[in-house]
Design an enzyme around this catalytic site. Structure first.
Site, mmCIF file in Angstrom:
data_model
loop_
_atom_site.group_PDB
_atom_site.id
_atom_site.type_symbol
_atom_site.label_atom_id
_atom_site.label_comp_id
_atom_site.label_asym_id
_atom_site.label_seq_id
_atom_site.Cartn_x
_atom_site.Cartn_y
_atom_site.Cartn_z
ATOM 1 N N LYS A 183 0.843 -1.222 0.019
ATOM 2 C CA LYS A 183 0.017 -0.091 0.044
ATOM 3 C C LYS A 183 0.696 1.263 -0.129
ATOM 4 C CE LYS A 183 -1.795 2.222 3.707
ATOM 5 N NZ LYS A 183 -2.120 2.863 4.770
ATOM 6 N N CYS A 194 -5.076 7.772 9.872
ATOM 7 C CA CYS A 194 -4.777 7.547 11.181
ATOM 8 C C CYS A 194 -4.273 8.666 12.218
ATOM 9 C CB CYS A 194 -3.726 6.401 11.394
ATOM 10 S SG CYS A 194 -4.158 4.763 10.393
ATOM 11 N N PRO A 231 3.567 16.204 10.836
ATOM 12 C CA PRO A 231 3.262 17.428 10.219
ATOM 13 C C PRO A 231 3.747 17.397 8.673
ATOM 14 C CG PRO A 231 5.512 17.389 11.370
ATOM 15 C CD PRO A 231 4.846 16.468 11.724
ATOM 16 N N ILE A 232 2.932 18.204 7.920
ATOM 17 C CA ILE A 232 3.165 18.296 6.506
ATOM 18 C C ILE A 232 4.070 19.542 6.037
ATOM 19 C CG2 ILE A 232 1.271 16.917 5.637
ATOM 20 C CD1 ILE A 232 -0.280 19.670 5.664
ATOM 21 N N LEU A 239 7.302 19.754 6.380
ATOM 22 C CA LEU A 239 8.515 19.585 5.709
ATOM 23 C C LEU A 239 8.208 19.245 3.915
ATOM 24 C CD1 LEU A 239 9.621 16.486 7.696
ATOM 25 C CD2 LEU A 239 10.546 18.870 7.599
#
Length: 419
Positions: A22, A116, A122-123, A125
């Site tokens: 996945k 989840c 965090p996004i 990066l």
């Protein structure tokens, strides 16, 4: 709502074939947006997360067919640069379309991601990477928009080797002008699979699977045929299940190198793991005489955080004290309360869990709090005395293809019932 009903004290024996990964398929599906050509993917697992990603791609203009593990995608043009909130809220990985959209159209707008609920993840990066490549980032109410007339190659240093950020920046950079270097990149096998897929389309990526990835931008990419790598986390889950139930299982369609840290720990605990290189298979068995372990999760090639919960279910009945330290995600011990309801003796101190092995677990009504916690509770249910009911199994369906069917094939007594 559906749940699993599991009759305990069943040994797992036989053979099981592992599905495509996945976590490799999702970024590859997003990467298919980078070309107007036809992309044909095989070994794509039939999971809710995959269907969610396909819905996102359709909303952006992709023509999609999916049957029997094969996806055919064709995106002659991107009709919308906005990923729909309905899909994004279900799954964090839908954020992976941002890099491809930015590279191909110069614009990407997306809702803040779901999935989840484990830790901060965090996004920022991803966004710092896009900014370094020349994108202008605007954050509104629950939205992020990135715009760039043409991305320009640069050096991006990741403060943490985030898998998603490495993939997203890599996809944005393949069509950028000049060279991009990603330093402190994640080294996961799924990143190597994505790079192989992109290179076969005509991208120029070197160093995937190491800490430094170099990408030379190209004008455009072609269609391609690609087979997704096997799922090392699914393989690991069945291997742990075999050991926990004192079983003997041949796990087929695996890449052994991807499982090195798990194999080492299972052998250290006293299990037997034998490789059959010709068959891409592993024989895993245990006579039940196991020793406690100390495990620390780390980014690849360390011990995977995605197998931490399943190992805890195994160690719950191993005599002595085992210690599991989680360094990758915070808030990833939500399964401990549920395992303790089944009679496990686990206490948490900061980022470590101390597991005092008990003689046996007892069946109980428990609920999956996330994908891997769900798998751990199923393993606990197979080991326990009596009947276990695992609720909220939609989490499990996000990452395991035909899980109960494969377990029944190994002799487990497990049924899916409506609550």
């Amino acid at each position: 709502m559906e749940k699993f009903v599991i009759e305990g004290k069943q040994r797992l024996t036989g053979r099981v074939k592992i599905s495509g990964a996945k976590n490799a398929a999702l970024p590859i599906l997003a990467g298919a947006l980078l070309t107007g050509g036809t992309v044909r993917l095989t070994e794509v697992p039939e999971l809710t997360d995959i269907y969610t990603m396909l819905e996102v791609l359709k909303a952006l203009g992709a023509k999609v067919t999916f049957s029997e593990g094969e996806v055919v995608l064709h995106t002659p043009e991107i009709t919308s640069a906005e990923a729909p909130y309905e899909q994004v809220r279900k799954m964090r990985a839908s954020f992976l379309v941002m890099g491809p959209l930015l590279a191909r159209t110069g614009r990407a707008r997306i809702s803040l991601p779901g999935g989840c609920a484990i830790g901060a993840r965090p996004i920022d990066l991803h966004l710092k990477g896009f900014e370094a490549l020349g994108a202008k980032i605007e954050m509104g109410h629950g939205f992020i928009e990135a715009t760039a007339p043409r991305l320009k190659g640069t050096t991006v240093y990741l403060d943490f080797p985030s898998v998603g950020a490495t993939e997203n920046i890599m996809m944005a950079a393949v069509l950028a002008e000049g060279q991009t270097i990603i330093e402190n990149a994640a080294e996961e096998p799924e990143i190597v699979d994505l790079a192989n897929f992109l290179n076969n389309m005509g991208a120029k990526i070197k160093g995937a699977g190491t800490k430094v990835i170099r990408i030379t931008g190209v004008k455009d990419l072609d269609g391609v045929n690609h087979t997704v790598i096997p799922d090392r986390i699914e393989a690991g889950t069945f291997m742990i299940g075999a050991v926990a139930t004192q079983g003997e299982v041949i796990v087929e369609n695996v890449i052994t190198d991807h499982l090195t840290p798990l194999i080492a720990k299972l052998i250290e605990a006293g299990a037997e793991v034998i490789e059959d290189e010709d068959q891409n298979a592993l024989l895993v068995r245990s006579n039940g005489k196991l020793k406690p372990l100390d495990i620390k999760t780390l980014p690849y090639p360390g011990f995977p955080t995605d197998l931490q919960a399943q190992m805890m279910a195994l160690l719950a009945t191993v005599p002595g004290i085992s210690v599991v330290t989680e360094t990758v995600f915070e808030n990833r011990f939500m399964h401990v309360t549920e395992l303790n309801r089944m009679g496990a003796k686990i206490r948490i101190e900061g980022r470590s869990a101390f597991i005092e092995g008990v003689e046996s677990l007892t069946g109980a009504r428990v609920k999956a709090t996330d994908l891997r916690a769900g798998a751990a509770l199923v393993i606990a249910g197979l080991v326990a005395d009596g009947v276990t009911e695992v609720g909220h199994i939609f989490h499990i369906d996000r990452g395991y293809e035909r899980f109960e069917e494969k377990l029944r094939g190994l002799g487990a007594k497990i049924e899916r019932v409506s609550d």
